[in-house]
Design an enzyme around this catalytic site. Structure first.
Site, PDB file in Angstrom:
ATOM      1  N   SER A   1      71.456  12.870 -23.664  1.00  0.00           N
ATOM      2  CA  SER A   1      72.159  11.874 -22.853  1.00  0.00           C
ATOM      3  C   SER A   1      71.125  11.129 -22.019  1.00  0.00           C
ATOM      4  O   SER A   1      70.057  11.684 -21.714  1.00  0.00           O
ATOM      5  CB  SER A   1      73.128  12.593 -21.912  1.00  0.00           C
ATOM      6  OG  SER A   1      73.573  11.726 -20.887  1.00  0.00           O
TER       7      SER A   1
ATOM      8  N   TYR B   1      74.809  18.286 -15.123  1.00  0.00           N
ATOM      9  CA  TYR B   1      74.827  17.990 -16.561  1.00  0.00           C
ATOM     10  C   TYR B   1      73.476  17.424 -17.001  1.00  0.00           C
ATOM     11  O   TYR B   1      72.917  17.840 -18.027  1.00  0.00           O
ATOM     12  CB  TYR B   1      75.953  16.982 -16.804  1.00  0.00           C
ATOM     13  CG  TYR B   1      75.999  16.336 -18.160  1.00  0.00           C
ATOM     14  CD1 TYR B   1      76.653  16.951 -19.226  1.00  0.00           C
ATOM     15  CD2 TYR B   1      75.432  15.073 -18.380  1.00  0.00           C
ATOM     16  CE1 TYR B   1      76.721  16.329 -20.470  1.00  0.00           C
ATOM     17  CE2 TYR B   1      75.502  14.454 -19.612  1.00  0.00           C
ATOM     18  CZ  TYR B   1      76.141  15.084 -20.660  1.00  0.00           C
ATOM     19  OH  TYR B   1      76.207  14.475 -21.886  1.00  0.00           O
TER      20      TYR B   1
HETATM   21  N1  LIG Z   1      80.762  10.523 -24.540  1.00  0.00           N
HETATM   22  C1  LIG Z   1      79.676  10.013 -23.989  1.00  0.00           C
HETATM   23  O1  LIG Z   1      79.702   8.930 -23.368  1.00  0.00           O
HETATM   24  C2  LIG Z   1      78.359  10.742 -24.117  1.00  0.00           C
HETATM   25  C3  LIG Z   1      77.218  10.131 -23.565  1.00  0.00           C
HETATM   26  C4  LIG Z   1      75.980  10.764 -23.707  1.00  0.00           C
HETATM   27  C5  LIG Z   1      75.908  11.964 -24.380  1.00  0.00           C
HETATM   28  N2  LIG Z   1      77.030  12.546 -24.894  1.00  0.00           N
HETATM   29  C6  LIG Z   1      76.874  13.802 -25.641  1.00  0.00           C
HETATM   30  O2  LIG Z   1      77.454  13.632 -26.925  1.00  0.00           O
HETATM   31  C7  LIG Z   1      77.873  14.910 -27.444  1.00  0.00           C
HETATM   32  C8  LIG Z   1      79.283  14.815 -27.969  1.00  0.00           C
HETATM   33  O3  LIG Z   1      80.143  14.539 -26.876  1.00  0.00           O
HETATM   34  P1  LIG Z   1      81.557  13.818 -27.057  1.00  0.00           P
HETATM   35  O4  LIG Z   1      81.573  12.714 -26.064  1.00  0.00           O
HETATM   36  O5  LIG Z   1      81.817  13.559 -28.498  1.00  0.00           O
HETATM   37  O6  LIG Z   1      82.508  14.979 -26.488  1.00  0.00           O
HETATM   38  P2  LIG Z   1      84.002  15.396 -26.836  1.00  0.00           P
HETATM   39  O7  LIG Z   1      84.750  14.318 -27.507  1.00  0.00           O
HETATM   40  O8  LIG Z   1      84.532  15.980 -25.579  1.00  0.00           O
HETATM   41  O9  LIG Z   1      83.777  16.552 -27.935  1.00  0.00           O
HETATM   42  C9  LIG Z   1      83.118  17.727 -27.597  1.00  0.00           C
HETATM   43  C10 LIG Z   1      83.232  18.691 -28.768  1.00  0.00           C
HETATM   44  O10 LIG Z   1      82.503  19.879 -28.445  1.00  0.00           O
HETATM   45  C11 LIG Z   1      83.382  21.016 -28.494  1.00  0.00           C
HETATM   46  N3  LIG Z   1      82.880  21.971 -27.517  1.00  0.00           N
HETATM   47  C12 LIG Z   1      82.751  21.798 -26.179  1.00  0.00           C
HETATM   48  N4  LIG Z   1      82.270  22.906 -25.618  1.00  0.00           N
HETATM   49  C13 LIG Z   1      82.056  23.798 -26.622  1.00  0.00           C
HETATM   50  C14 LIG Z   1      81.579  25.129 -26.678  1.00  0.00           C
HETATM   51  N5  LIG Z   1      81.212  25.777 -25.571  1.00  0.00           N
HETATM   52  N6  LIG Z   1      81.513  25.755 -27.888  1.00  0.00           N
HETATM   53  C15 LIG Z   1      81.883  25.105 -29.014  1.00  0.00           C
HETATM   54  N7  LIG Z   1      82.346  23.840 -29.017  1.00  0.00           N
HETATM   55  C16 LIG Z   1      82.446  23.211 -27.839  1.00  0.00           C
HETATM   56  C17 LIG Z   1      84.769  20.421 -28.225  1.00  0.00           C
HETATM   57  O11 LIG Z   1      85.832  21.206 -28.718  1.00  0.00           O
HETATM   58  P3  LIG Z   1      86.505  22.394 -27.822  1.00  0.00           P
HETATM   59  O12 LIG Z   1      86.750  21.810 -26.462  1.00  0.00           O
HETATM   60  O13 LIG Z   1      87.729  22.785 -28.564  1.00  0.00           O
HETATM   61  O14 LIG Z   1      85.479  23.473 -27.799  1.00  0.00           O
HETATM   62  C18 LIG Z   1      84.657  19.135 -29.044  1.00  0.00           C
HETATM   63  O15 LIG Z   1      84.797  19.404 -30.428  1.00  0.00           O
HETATM   64  C19 LIG Z   1      77.678  15.895 -26.286  1.00  0.00           C
HETATM   65  O16 LIG Z   1      76.468  16.594 -26.457  1.00  0.00           O
HETATM   66  C20 LIG Z   1      77.585  15.005 -25.057  1.00  0.00           C
HETATM   67  O17 LIG Z   1      76.875  15.609 -24.015  1.00  0.00           O
HETATM   68  C21 LIG Z   1      78.249  11.971 -24.773  1.00  0.00           C
END
Ligand SMILES: NC(=O)c1ccc[n+]([C@@H]2O[C@H](COP(=O)([O-])OP(=O)(O)OC[C@H]3O[C@@H](n4cnc5c(N)ncnc54)[C@H](OP(=O)(O)O)[C@@H]3O)[C@@H](O)[C@H]2O)c1
Length: 221
Positions: free
Chosen positions: A134, A147
């Site tokens: 991130s 975070y």
């Molecule tokens: N969205 C943004 O703007 C953004 C920006 C920068 C970086 N990121 C990064 O992008 C990546 C994906 O994020 P996203 O935005 O796609 O998030 P998201 O839509 O909330 O999806 C997160 C996924 O991870 C799973 N998860 C969370 N905690 C877990 C655990 N302890 N064990 C196993 N699975 C787990 C969730 O399912 P369950 O809850 O069922 O476990 C879900 O499948 C992350 O690394 C995040 O930090 C996101």
């Protein structure tokens, strides 16, 4: 030959978008997330193996290792699952340390543990690791210190791994803001809706996987 990927956090958001793309090109996929109700139908539709559980749990990681072994080994590990930590995002002055400790287990130790478990096979197959980071790892946004510090740690682990493991490609990727559940939790549903969808990041990830540039930090776009 069919390639195999393990994607953590694949039940929604970026992990699911990447899983869809790889499945459509014939990859064998092992997908994980905590919630089985969301994960299993998704995996069924993609013809993937679903293993629900928490990446921070060593017993669940052992199950993932066994599943990979049963499917002949791994070409690609995508450490995408991540927690956000305390919400609303608190200043560091009052950050609850037990929450931060848990967040380091999920966002830093779990990805490293999976890398450690799969490294022998990844070296042998000249495989790849994608660690999703991130911009909060490198920018000082108020409230994002908990975070962001986990992502900074993940980035530096990736950085050192890249020099220690020349046979494995290691990329740590800042995907930019995406309209997902995580962003909605952080900034509210209305603001999150203005961000691009996670599928817009997939071509960047696919380019890495297909073209295999040198290990390093990658910023989307
Ligand atoms: N969205 C943004 O703007 C953004 C920006 C920068 C970086 N990121 C990064 O992008 C990546 C994906 O994020 P996203 O935005 O796609 O998030 P998201 O839509 O909330 O999806 C997160 C996924 O991870 C799973 N998860 C969370 N905690 C877990 C655990 N302890 N064990 C196993 N699975 C787990 C969730 O399912 P369950 O809850 O069922 O476990 C879900 O499948 C992350 O690394 C995040 O930090 C996101």
């Amino acid at each position: 030959m069919t390639k195999t990927a393990l994607i953590t956090g694949a039940s929604r958001g970026l992990g699911l978008a990447l899983a869809r793309s790889l499945a459509s090109d014939g990859w064998r996929l092992i997908l994980t997330a905590r919630g089985a109700d969301a994960l299993e139908p998704v995996a069924d539709r993609l013809g993937a193996v679903a293993l629900a559980g928490d990446v921070a749990d060593p017993a669940h990681r052992d199950r993932l290792v066994r599943a990979v072994r049963d499917h002949g080994g791994l070409d690609l590990l995508v450490n995408n699952a991540s927690g956000l930590g305390a919400v609303p995002l608190p200043p560091l002055a009052g950050y609850p340390l037990d929450t931060l400790e848990d967040l380091f287990r999920t966002n830093v130790l779990a990805p490293l543990a999976l890398v450690q478990a799969f490294l022998p096979g990844l070296r042998e197959r000249r495989g790849a690791v994608v660690n999703i980071s991130s911009d909060a790892a490198v920018e000082a946004y108020e409230g994002w210190g908990g975070y962001g510090s986990t992502k900074a740690a993940l980035e530096q682990l990736s950085n050192v791994l890249a020099v220690e493991e020349p046979r494995v490609a290691v990329w740590w990727v800042d995907p930019g803001e995406m309209h997902t559940a995580m962003l909605a939790d952080a900034v509210g549903a209305e603001d999150a809706a203005a961000a691009p969808g996670p599928e817009t990041v997939v071509p960047t990830l696919r380019r890495l996987i297909e073209e295999r540039p040198a290990s390093g930090r990658v910023s989307h776009p």
